[in-house]
Structures are given as structure tokens and as C-alpha cells.
Design an enzyme around this catalytic site. Structure first.
Site, PDB file in Angstrom:
ATOM      1  N   HIS A  91     -47.241 -12.159  37.976  1.00  7.21           N
ATOM      2  CA  HIS A  91     -46.702 -10.833  38.320  1.00  7.21           C
ATOM      3  C   HIS A  91     -45.630 -11.010  39.400  1.00  7.21           C
ATOM      4  CE1 HIS A  91     -46.352  -6.730  39.714  1.00  7.21           C
ATOM      5  NE2 HIS A  91     -46.949  -6.354  38.587  1.00  7.21           N
ATOM      6  N   GLU A 161     -41.601  -7.104  32.651  1.00  2.69           N
ATOM      7  CA  GLU A 161     -41.589  -6.179  33.786  1.00  2.69           C
ATOM      8  C   GLU A 161     -40.343  -6.405  34.635  1.00  2.69           C
ATOM      9  OE1 GLU A 161     -45.703  -4.550  34.741  1.00  2.69           O
ATOM     10  OE2 GLU A 161     -45.460  -6.357  35.912  1.00  2.69           O
TER      11      GLU A 161
HETATM   12  P1  13P Z   1     -45.303   0.661  38.207  1.00  3.04           P
HETATM   13  O1  13P Z   1     -45.884   1.222  36.918  1.00  3.04           O
HETATM   14  O2  13P Z   1     -45.875   1.278  39.418  1.00  3.04           O
HETATM   15  O3  13P Z   1     -43.820   0.646  38.162  1.00  3.04           O
HETATM   16  O4  13P Z   1     -45.756  -0.881  38.277  1.00  3.04           O
HETATM   17  C1  13P Z   1     -45.507  -1.698  37.203  1.00  3.04           C
HETATM   18  C2  13P Z   1     -46.242  -2.950  37.394  1.00  3.04           C
HETATM   19  O5  13P Z   1     -45.914  -3.740  38.260  1.00  3.04           O
HETATM   20  C3  13P Z   1     -47.417  -3.178  36.550  1.00  3.04           C
HETATM   21  O6  13P Z   1     -47.884  -4.475  36.655  1.00  3.04           O
END
Ligand code: 13P
Length: 247
Positions: A91, A161
């Protein structure tokens, strides 16, 4: 669709964690989506204990080490023994704290060795006109896949992401045409790493400012297989609406 609720460190209270689990169990009863909760390690231990519902659990990270004299580490084996089925790995919030590509690759291998499905998070800091951000995605996938066998590669889930969308509101989520393009690109990279049609079987999720409104639009207009949701997953109203939108 796979919906993974990344609670991050938002949930610090046992009562709130239990309420969110109760809601998720209720939602899972009537949803054809796969619901996965990713609480912090202590709450995963608490909530996954004796879990007989359709809700599954994910670690938010696993240790880069295996067991032994390693004070403060929470290993893949510990999560597996508590009942986790998935593990978020790489992440951006972990990478920002120092996880290198080598660490991410080691964590993916540890997760697989403990029968946890790795959810490999990849994403660029920002977009540039020349398309250099694509090489970030390629590099993050290929380096994590390098040590894996073909069979192991098939067990990984990719979560795209982009850092520029994380933590924002739905207005900042990616546009569906950009996400479609990225999903295609990720599949192209996977096709170089997996023979035949296997690349198309690897689920690709999206995370970054996913809220009920953006989720519906992105799910309808792209080929992604689900979402990794942050802030909207710890707000009962938003999470319920989001799961219902995708059902
Ligand atoms: P948000 O949905 O708060 O933008 O976060 C995304 C995330 O990092 C999920 O792992």
C-alpha cells in the site's frame, strides 16, 4: 465484484469495529459481492475469531520477516492463524514509510506461503503527459512477480491505487476512461508475466476516493473486478450505500 474495506487506522475503538462488522455481515447476506474487511491487526484478531459469516478478512500489511526474535512484527503466519484470507501488500501508505520493491516482493511471497491471497497495491504519485507513470506501474508489478512461480502469480490480486486520488472525495476519483486505459495496461503487463489467457483471470481492483457515486460509475464503465475502499468504508452510511450501489 470484490469490495475490500481498508479501515487503515481510522477505527481505533472496539465498539466501532464491532458495529462495522455487524453492518458488513448484514450487507453480505443480500449482496453477491465478496466483502472483505481489512481492520488493524488487533481488531482482525477480535473480529475474525469464530467468524462464520460470508465476510472475509484481510491484513493491512504483513511483516517483511517470518517468525523469531523480531520484536513488534506481525507475520503473515499470525494473520493466517487468526482467520485472514487476504493481505494488502505494498500500500502506498506503507511504501511511504519505507517499504522497498524488495520488501514488497518478500511480503507477497510470505503471504502466499501462508495461503493468504496477496492484494498487491500499485499506483503512481502523479500523472505526466509523457506517460512515465506507466513505467511505475510496470516496475511495481514486475518486481513483485519476479520471484513467483506461474502458479503463485495466478493467486495475486492487483489493486490500482493512484496516490493523487487517495484520501480525496469522489470528485477526485479517476475518470472512467482513464481507469479503463489503466486496467488494459495492467493486463498487458500481466500478459507478459503469465502465459496464455491467465493474465485475464487476475482480478484488478481500483482504490482512491471511492465513494457510492464514483463506485457506481466506475464499475459500470470499466472492466475492473472490484474496489479497495478507504474512508468511505468506515462510515456506516457510505459503506452501506456503496455495497448496495454495486449489487
Ligand atoms: P480512500 O478511499 O480514502 O481514498 O483510500 C483509498 C485507499 O488507500 C484504500 O486502500
Amino acid at each position: 465484484m470484490i469490495i475490500i474495506a481498508n479501515w487503515k487506522a481510522y477505527v481505533e475503538d472496539r465498539g466501532r469495529a464491532e458495529k462495522l462488522l455487524a453492518l458488513s455481515k448484514k450487507l453480505a447476506r443480500t449482496s453477491e459481492n465478496t466483502l472483505v474487511l481489512a481492520p488493524s491487526a488487533p481488531f482482525l484478531g477480535l473480529l475474525a475469531h469464530n467468524n462464520k459469516s460470508r465476510v472475509a478478512f484481510a491484513a493491512q500489511d504483513v511483516s517483511v520477516t517470518t517468525g523469531g526474535a523480531k520484536t513488534g512484527e506481525t507475520t503473515a503466519q499470525m494473520y493466517a492463524s487468526l482467520g485472514a484470507a487476504y493481505a494488502l501488500i505494498g500500500h502506498s501508505e506503507r511504501r511511504a514509510l519505507g517499504d522497498t520493491e524488495a520488501d514488497v516482493a518478500a511480503k507477497v511471497s510470505h503471504a502466499l506461503a501462508c495461503s493468504l491471497t496477496p492484494v498487491l497495491c500499485v499506483g503512481e504519485q502523479e500523472r505526466d503527459r509523457e506517460g512515465r507513470y506507466l513505467s511505475t506501474i510496470r516496475e511495481e508489478i514486475t518486481s513483485a512477480f519476479a520471484p513467483l512461480t506461474q502458479k503463485e502469480r495466478m493467486k495475486v490480486i492487483i489493486a490500482y491505487e493512484p496516490l493523487w486520488a487517495i484520501g480525496k472525495t469522489a470528485d477526485s476519483a479517476i475518470r472512467s476512461d482513464d481507469l479503463s486505459e489503466m486496467a488494459l495496461y495492467i493486463r498487458k503487463v500481466l500478459a507478459e508475466l503469465l502465459p496464455g489467457k491467465n493474465a485475464s483471470r487476475v482480478p484488478v481492483l481500483y482504490g482512491g476516493a471511492v465513494e457510492p457515486g464514483s463506485a457506481r460509475e466506475l464499475a459500470g464503465a470499466t472492466s475492473i473486478d472490484g474496489f479497495l475502499v478507504g474512508h468511505a468504508s468506515v462510515d456506516e452510511r457510505s459503506f452501506a450505500a456503496l455495497v448496495k450501489e454495486l449489487s
